[in-house]
Write a protein that holds these residues in place. Structure first.
Motif, PDB file in Angstrom:
ATOM      1  N   GLY A   2     -13.512 -10.191   0.325  1.00 42.73           N
ATOM      2  CA  GLY A   2     -13.237  -8.928  -0.321  1.00 42.73           C
ATOM      3  C   GLY A   2     -14.286  -7.912   0.042  1.00 42.73           C
ATOM      4  O   GLY A   2     -15.454  -8.229   0.183  1.00 42.73           O
ATOM      5  N   THR A   5     -13.930  -1.244   3.678  1.00 45.38           N
ATOM      6  CA  THR A   5     -14.112  -0.905   5.085  1.00 45.38           C
ATOM      7  C   THR A   5     -13.929   0.586   5.271  1.00 45.38           C
ATOM      8  O   THR A   5     -13.088   1.223   4.605  1.00 45.38           O
ATOM      9  CB  THR A   5     -13.126  -1.665   5.985  1.00 45.38           C
ATOM     10  OG1 THR A   5     -11.785  -1.358   5.578  1.00 45.38           O
ATOM     11  CG2 THR A   5     -13.343  -3.154   5.892  1.00 45.38           C
ATOM     12  N   GLU A  24     -10.674   1.780   3.049  1.00 46.26           N
ATOM     13  CA  GLU A  24      -9.760   0.760   2.542  1.00 46.26           C
ATOM     14  C   GLU A  24     -10.558  -0.269   1.747  1.00 46.26           C
ATOM     15  O   GLU A  24     -11.651  -0.652   2.148  1.00 46.26           O
ATOM     16  CB  GLU A  24      -9.063   0.039   3.697  1.00 46.26           C
ATOM     17  CG  GLU A  24      -8.309   0.950   4.668  1.00 46.26           C
ATOM     18  CD  GLU A  24      -6.901   1.241   4.222  1.00 46.26           C
ATOM     19  OE1 GLU A  24      -6.330   0.431   3.474  1.00 46.26           O
ATOM     20  OE2 GLU A  24      -6.360   2.296   4.618  1.00 46.26           O
ATOM     21  N   GLN A  25      -9.968  -0.736   0.631  1.00 47.25           N
ATOM     22  CA  GLN A  25     -10.623  -1.794  -0.144  1.00 47.25           C
ATOM     23  C   GLN A  25      -9.603  -2.864  -0.520  1.00 47.25           C
ATOM     24  O   GLN A  25      -8.434  -2.549  -0.776  1.00 47.25           O
ATOM     25  CB  GLN A  25     -11.316  -1.220  -1.404  1.00 47.25           C
ATOM     26  CG  GLN A  25     -10.421  -0.399  -2.316  1.00 47.25           C
ATOM     27  CD  GLN A  25      -9.845  -1.127  -3.501  1.00 47.25           C
ATOM     28  OE1 GLN A  25     -10.125  -2.304  -3.723  1.00 47.25           O
ATOM     29  NE2 GLN A  25      -9.033  -0.411  -4.279  1.00 47.25           N
ATOM     30  N   ASN A  26     -10.068  -4.115  -0.532  1.00 49.73           N
ATOM     31  CA  ASN A  26      -9.199  -5.223  -0.946  1.00 49.73           C
ATOM     32  C   ASN A  26      -9.788  -5.936  -2.155  1.00 49.73           C
ATOM     33  O   ASN A  26      -9.617  -7.148  -2.319  1.00 49.73           O
ATOM     34  CB  ASN A  26      -8.953  -6.187   0.215  1.00 49.73           C
ATOM     35  CG  ASN A  26     -10.237  -6.806   0.747  1.00 49.73           C
ATOM     36  OD1 ASN A  26     -11.306  -6.578   0.182  1.00 49.73           O
ATOM     37  ND2 ASN A  26     -10.129  -7.571   1.808  1.00 49.73           N
ATOM     38  N   ASN A  28      -9.036  -5.000  -5.222  1.00 48.57           N
ATOM     39  CA  ASN A  28      -8.099  -4.734  -6.311  1.00 48.57           C
ATOM     40  C   ASN A  28      -8.693  -3.761  -7.351  1.00 48.57           C
ATOM     41  O   ASN A  28      -8.380  -3.851  -8.543  1.00 48.57           O
ATOM     42  CB  ASN A  28      -7.639  -6.025  -6.998  1.00 48.57           C
ATOM     43  CG  ASN A  28      -6.343  -5.827  -7.766  1.00 48.57           C
ATOM     44  OD1 ASN A  28      -5.484  -5.025  -7.383  1.00 48.57           O
ATOM     45  ND2 ASN A  28      -6.187  -6.541  -8.865  1.00 48.57           N
ATOM     46  N   LYS A  70      -1.791   4.814  -2.019  1.00 40.90           N
ATOM     47  CA  LYS A  70      -1.832   3.369  -2.204  1.00 40.90           C
ATOM     48  C   LYS A  70      -3.123   2.989  -2.912  1.00 40.90           C
ATOM     49  O   LYS A  70      -4.154   3.638  -2.728  1.00 40.90           O
ATOM     50  CB  LYS A  70      -1.773   2.650  -0.846  1.00 40.90           C
ATOM     51  CG  LYS A  70      -0.513   2.882  -0.053  1.00 40.90           C
ATOM     52  CD  LYS A  70      -0.465   1.960   1.163  1.00 40.90           C
ATOM     53  CE  LYS A  70      -1.604   2.222   2.112  1.00 40.90           C
ATOM     54  NZ  LYS A  70      -1.537   1.345   3.316  1.00 40.90           N
ATOM     55  N   LYS A  71      -3.072   1.917  -3.649  1.00 41.56           N
ATOM     56  CA  LYS A  71      -4.252   1.483  -4.397  1.00 41.56           C
ATOM     57  C   LYS A  71      -5.408   1.168  -3.459  1.00 41.56           C
ATOM     58  O   LYS A  71      -6.572   1.402  -3.760  1.00 41.56           O
ATOM     59  CB  LYS A  71      -3.898   0.254  -5.226  1.00 41.56           C
ATOM     60  CG  LYS A  71      -4.991  -0.227  -6.156  1.00 41.56           C
ATOM     61  CD  LYS A  71      -4.484  -1.373  -7.020  1.00 41.56           C
ATOM     62  CE  LYS A  71      -5.526  -1.794  -8.035  1.00 41.56           C
ATOM     63  NZ  LYS A  71      -5.043  -2.864  -8.939  1.00 41.56           N
ATOM     64  N   GLU A  72      -5.073   0.624  -2.283  1.00 41.57           N
ATOM     65  CA  GLU A  72      -6.102   0.137  -1.377  1.00 41.57           C
ATOM     66  C   GLU A  72      -6.758   1.235  -0.542  1.00 41.57           C
ATOM     67  O   GLU A  72      -7.787   1.003   0.080  1.00 41.57           O
ATOM     68  CB  GLU A  72      -5.492  -0.895  -0.412  1.00 41.57           C
ATOM     69  CG  GLU A  72      -4.823  -2.074  -1.057  1.00 41.57           C
ATOM     70  CD  GLU A  72      -3.428  -1.755  -1.572  1.00 41.57           C
ATOM     71  OE1 GLU A  72      -2.945  -2.495  -2.453  1.00 41.57           O
ATOM     72  OE2 GLU A  72      -2.822  -0.776  -1.110  1.00 41.57           O
ATOM     73  N   SER A  73      -6.175   2.418  -0.493  1.00 40.63           N
ATOM     74  CA  SER A  73      -6.574   3.400   0.498  1.00 40.63           C
ATOM     75  C   SER A  73      -6.898   4.753  -0.122  1.00 40.63           C
ATOM     76  O   SER A  73      -6.171   5.221  -1.007  1.00 40.63           O
ATOM     77  CB  SER A  73      -5.437   3.545   1.514  1.00 40.63           C
ATOM     78  OG  SER A  73      -5.741   4.521   2.484  1.00 40.63           O
TER      79      SER A  73
END
Lengths: 114, 112
Positions: A2, A5, A24-26, A28, A70-73
């Motif tokens: 996790g 980036t 970008e993040q993973n 959550n 998007k949640k990730e971006s």
């Protein structure tokens, strides 16, 4: 693994051009942030987003724009209206909500205007 | 408007010595964060201080928070070269869970 980036690591821009920095993040995480750092200075908040499809201006939003589809971006666009964009840009994310909301940072993008 | 001031801004110390970095903030805040940044790198979270009197320690670093005095300290014990970095403190204004105001940072150089 996790994490957060950012790309590109280095970016060169000509006068009058718009450029977009990726984050970008993973993890959550609900919340995401963009900061600017100038040499010998602390970080200054550009924009932040508490949740998807929502964002607020920080202390130095003029000349910048963001989106949160998007949640990730959480991409940041540096527009030609930003008069002095050369700086180190850091993206961060946090759990959000009522937590103590510790922010975790990406590796950064160094932007230079030619 | 919340202002965060760190001092000193530059600190050169010898290995084995002790020193303290101070972080003052101008208006009420109920949390304080400490970060470390190596040259050309991103920020690494060191401590989150959540209440008055909070003290946290990790290795040779110890951080404390006095919300009544609006002061946090980062104490370095028996410094080693690996601690050379820039240290930032940051605080959110009361009522905000998202906006952080950062100090300008303390550039610490530990000499052999």
């Amino acid at each position: 693994d996790g994490g957060i980036t950012q790309s590109p690591k280095y970016l060169f821009r000509k006068e009058g051009q718009n450029v977009t920095l990726s984050c970008e993040q993973n993890l959550n995480h609900d919340a995401m942030y963009w900061y600017r750092q100038d040499p010998g200075q602390g970080l200054r908040l550009i924009y932040y987003s508490q949740i998807v499809n929502d964002f607020q201006k920080g202390d130095i939003a003029e000349g910048y724009s963001v989106s949160r589809e998007k949640k990730e971006s959480f991409p940041l666009t540096v527009t030609s209206a930003q008069k002095n964009p050369t700086a180190f840009y850091l993206c961060a994310s946090s759990i959000g909500g009522n937590s103590y909301n510790e922010q975790f940072f990406g590796p950064g993008t160094r932007l230079t205007v030619l | 408007e919340l202002k965060v001031e760190q001092n000193p801004l530059f600190l050169s110390m010898q290995e084995g010595k002790n020193y303290t970095i101070y972080c003052n903030y101008s208006t009420t805040s109920d949390r304080l964060y400490w970060y470390r940044q190596d040259p050309g790198k991103s920020l690494e979270s060191l401590f989150v201080l959540l209440s008055n009197g909070a003290v946290k320690q990790e290795g040779r670093l110890m951080a404390s928070l006095d919300t009544k005095a609006r002061l946090s300290t980062l104490h370095i014990t028996a410094a080693v070269h690996d601690l050379s970095a820039t240290y930032f403190c940051a605080a959110p204004p009361r009522g905000s869970n998202y906006k952080l105001t950062f100090g300008k940072g303390t550039l610490l150089t530990v000499n052999p």
